[in-house]
Motif scaffolding. Structure first.
Motif, PDB file in Angstrom:
ATOM      1  N   ILE A   1       0.852  -1.187   0.000  1.00 36.71           N
ATOM      2  CA  ILE A   1       0.000   0.000   0.000  1.00 36.71           C
ATOM      3  C   ILE A   1       0.885   1.233   0.000  1.00 36.71           C
ATOM      4  O   ILE A   1       1.881   1.299   0.734  1.00 36.71           O
ATOM      5  N   GLY A   2       0.541   2.219  -0.813  1.00 34.09           N
ATOM      6  CA  GLY A   2       1.284   3.471  -0.838  1.00 34.09           C
ATOM      7  C   GLY A   2       0.493   4.593  -0.200  1.00 34.09           C
ATOM      8  O   GLY A   2      -0.707   4.737  -0.442  1.00 34.09           O
ATOM      9  N   LEU A   3       1.152   5.377   0.649  1.00 32.66           N
ATOM     10  CA  LEU A   3       0.549   6.584   1.212  1.00 32.66           C
ATOM     11  C   LEU A   3       1.098   7.792   0.460  1.00 32.66           C
ATOM     12  O   LEU A   3       2.300   7.856   0.174  1.00 32.66           O
ATOM     13  N   PRO A   4       0.249   8.767   0.131  1.00 31.50           N
ATOM     14  CA  PRO A   4       0.697   9.888  -0.696  1.00 31.50           C
ATOM     15  C   PRO A   4       1.704  10.788   0.007  1.00 31.50           C
ATOM     16  O   PRO A   4       1.645  10.983   1.220  1.00 31.50           O
ATOM     17  N   SER A   5       2.613  11.330  -0.788  1.00 30.44           N
ATOM     18  CA  SER A   5       3.551  12.337  -0.293  1.00 30.44           C
ATOM     19  C   SER A   5       2.942  13.720  -0.500  1.00 30.44           C
ATOM     20  O   SER A   5       1.954  13.876  -1.215  1.00 30.44           O
ATOM     21  N   SER A   6       3.554  14.726   0.114  1.00 33.84           N
ATOM     22  CA  SER A   6       3.100  16.107  -0.052  1.00 33.84           C
ATOM     23  C   SER A   6       3.919  16.835  -1.112  1.00 33.84           C
ATOM     24  O   SER A   6       3.766  18.039  -1.303  1.00 33.84           O
ATOM     25  N   GLY A   7       4.790  16.106  -1.784  1.00 30.51           N
ATOM     26  CA  GLY A   7       5.654  16.707  -2.790  1.00 30.51           C
ATOM     27  C   GLY A   7       6.982  15.988  -2.819  1.00 30.51           C
ATOM     28  O   GLY A   7       7.061  14.781  -2.561  1.00 30.51           O
ATOM     29  N   VAL A   8       8.049  16.726  -3.106  1.00 35.37           N
ATOM     30  CA  VAL A   8       9.375  16.111  -3.194  1.00 35.37           C
ATOM     31  C   VAL A   8       9.873  15.686  -1.813  1.00 35.37           C
ATOM     32  O   VAL A   8      10.797  14.881  -1.702  1.00 35.37           O
ATOM     33  N   HIS A   9       9.272  16.192  -0.756  1.00 31.39           N
ATOM     34  CA  HIS A   9       9.728  15.969   0.618  1.00 31.39           C
ATOM     35  C   HIS A   9      11.137  16.541   0.773  1.00 31.39           C
ATOM     36  O   HIS A   9      11.347  17.713   0.501  1.00 31.39           O
ATOM     37  N   SER A  10      12.144  15.773   1.161  1.00 32.71           N
ATOM     38  CA  SER A  10      13.469  16.360   1.418  1.00 32.71           C
ATOM     39  C   SER A  10      14.588  15.591   0.728  1.00 32.71           C
ATOM     40  O   SER A  10      15.703  15.520   1.250  1.00 32.71           O
ATOM     41  N   ASN A  11      14.291  15.037  -0.426  1.00 32.31           N
ATOM     42  CA  ASN A  11      15.303  14.285  -1.168  1.00 32.31           C
ATOM     43  C   ASN A  11      15.252  14.643  -2.654  1.00 32.31           C
ATOM     44  O   ASN A  11      14.194  14.954  -3.179  1.00 32.31           O
ATOM     45  N   GLY A  12      16.404  14.584  -3.292  1.00 26.82           N
ATOM     46  CA  GLY A  12      16.466  14.824  -4.730  1.00 26.82           C
ATOM     47  C   GLY A  12      16.595  16.280  -5.115  1.00 26.82           C
ATOM     48  O   GLY A  12      16.461  16.632  -6.296  1.00 26.82           O
ATOM     49  N   PHE A  13      16.876  17.166  -4.164  1.00 26.11           N
ATOM     50  CA  PHE A  13      16.895  18.594  -4.470  1.00 26.11           C
ATOM     51  C   PHE A  13      18.095  19.026  -5.308  1.00 26.11           C
ATOM     52  O   PHE A  13      18.030  20.069  -5.970  1.00 26.11           O
TER      53      PHE A  13
END
Length: 349
Positions: free
Chosen positions: A184-196
């Motif tokens: 099951i996947g829970l949605p993120s609010s965006g990029v969060h804090s990785n890949g910047f």
């Protein structure tokens, strides 16, 4: 031998002790607002105290984590907006606790800067306190370091340290994950804090400024969209852990689903992820198109809209989806394949 004609002070060297003391006074109410059972969250001592006995655990295991927020800090500095980056800091630590079944109980921060400005520091700690309240953790202390020469005046760095507790019998991941269990996947609010680092490169290549309107989010600038704080999943997931509905969880951070999900799975199985099970959020679609980023690179760099992955049997999965807003079944456990994570329906992603 050279000798200064006038006394040299620490302030002349760039370190203002009085400003540091003023910051402590400004943030004491913020720390106090995170009080919880076991900690009064008072600042000023040499260490933060926590009375573990007050929690009522019978056979407790302590779990500890540490993390930062990476180059997302550069965006906060560029926009001169510092009141949410602390939420990210807490999230990156406490989300790593909850995936092991642990309830976050305390948090400490490390804030280092080239030139200390108390109001700016207060804004940063304000975000940290808000993150602690969302996670149910007490902000019991931290460290502020003013280091001219190490950092430029406006620059700063953050690190966080969290401790959680879990009953021994509830530690995750559990044994017994089997072929046919659902993911099951829970949605993120965006990029969060990785890949910047990749985000910043794409924005630069596109000749965009952070103040530009976000093409994928009407009424929002690029900076506002990418500075959206990381979701803290603790209070959503703790009741599910208490009900023994979850076999394993993975916090989808740097490395994406590709690298993080295998960390909690048995070597004898693979995870089959159906990329048609959820729609890639517009922010990620924009990054993929503007940066000409391959699906493989997207899935091992960003969370792609899935901030948490949960493994459960079919009966429990139905209850989890019902209990968690936006949750979707995104895959299943299968017999061992060539790779730990196998993607299907890439053409629909």
């Amino acid at each position: 031998m050279y000798k200064s004609n006038t006394p040299v002070t620490y302030a002349q060297a760039g370190v203002n002790i009085d400003e540091g003391n003023r910051l402590v006074d400004l943030i004491k109410p913020l720390a106090k607002s995170t009080r919880r059972k076991g900690a009064d969250a008072a600042l000023g001592g040499f260490g933060g105290l926590f009375d573990l006995k007050k929690l009522g655990y019978k056979d407790p295991i302590l779990v500890s984590t540490t993390d930062g927020v990476g180059t997302k800090l550069m965006l906060a500095i560029s926009l001169d907006k510092h009141d949410t980056i602390g939420i990210d800091l807490v999230a990156m630590c406490v989300n790593d606790l909850i995936v092991q079944g642990a309830e976050p109980i305390l948090f400490l921060d490390y804030f280092a800067t080239g030139k200390l400005r108390a109001e700016k520091g207060r804004d940063i700690i304000k975000g940290i306190a808000e993150g602690c309240k969302q996670a149910g953790a007490a902000l019991v202390g931290g460290e502020t370091a003013e280091m001219p020469g190490m950092y430029q005046a406006q620059d700063y760095d953050l690190a966080g340290f969290a401790v959680g507790v879990v009953e021994r019998k509830k530690v995750l991941p559990k044994t017994g994950i089997k072929d046919g269990d659902l993911i099951i996947g829970l949605p993120s609010s965006g990029v969060h804090s990785n890949g910047f680092s990749l985000v910043r490169r794409i924005v630069k290549l596109a000749n965009h400024e952070w103040s530009d309107d976000a093409p994928f989010a009407k009424g929002t600038t690029l900076g506002e969209a990418f500075l959206e704080p990381t979701t803290i999943y603790v209070k959503t997931l703790k009741p599910l852990i208490d009900k023994n509905l979850i076999k394993a969880m993975a916090h989808i951070t740097g490395g994406g689903i590709t690298e993080n999900l295998p960390r909690v799975l048995p070597k004898t199985l693979s995870a089959e992820i159906d990329l048609s099970a959820w729609k890639l959020p517009p922010l990620f679609q924009w990054l993929r198109i503007i940066g000409n980023v391959t699906n493989e690179e997207m899935l091992r760099t960003f969370n792609c809209g899935i901030g948490m992955a949960i493994v459960a049997d079919k009966t429990s999965a139905a209850k989890i989806v019902k209990a968690c807003k936006g949750a979707k079944v995104i895959g299943r456990m299968v017999k061992k394949a060539k790779k730990p994570v196998v993607y299907k329906n890439e053409g629909k992603f």
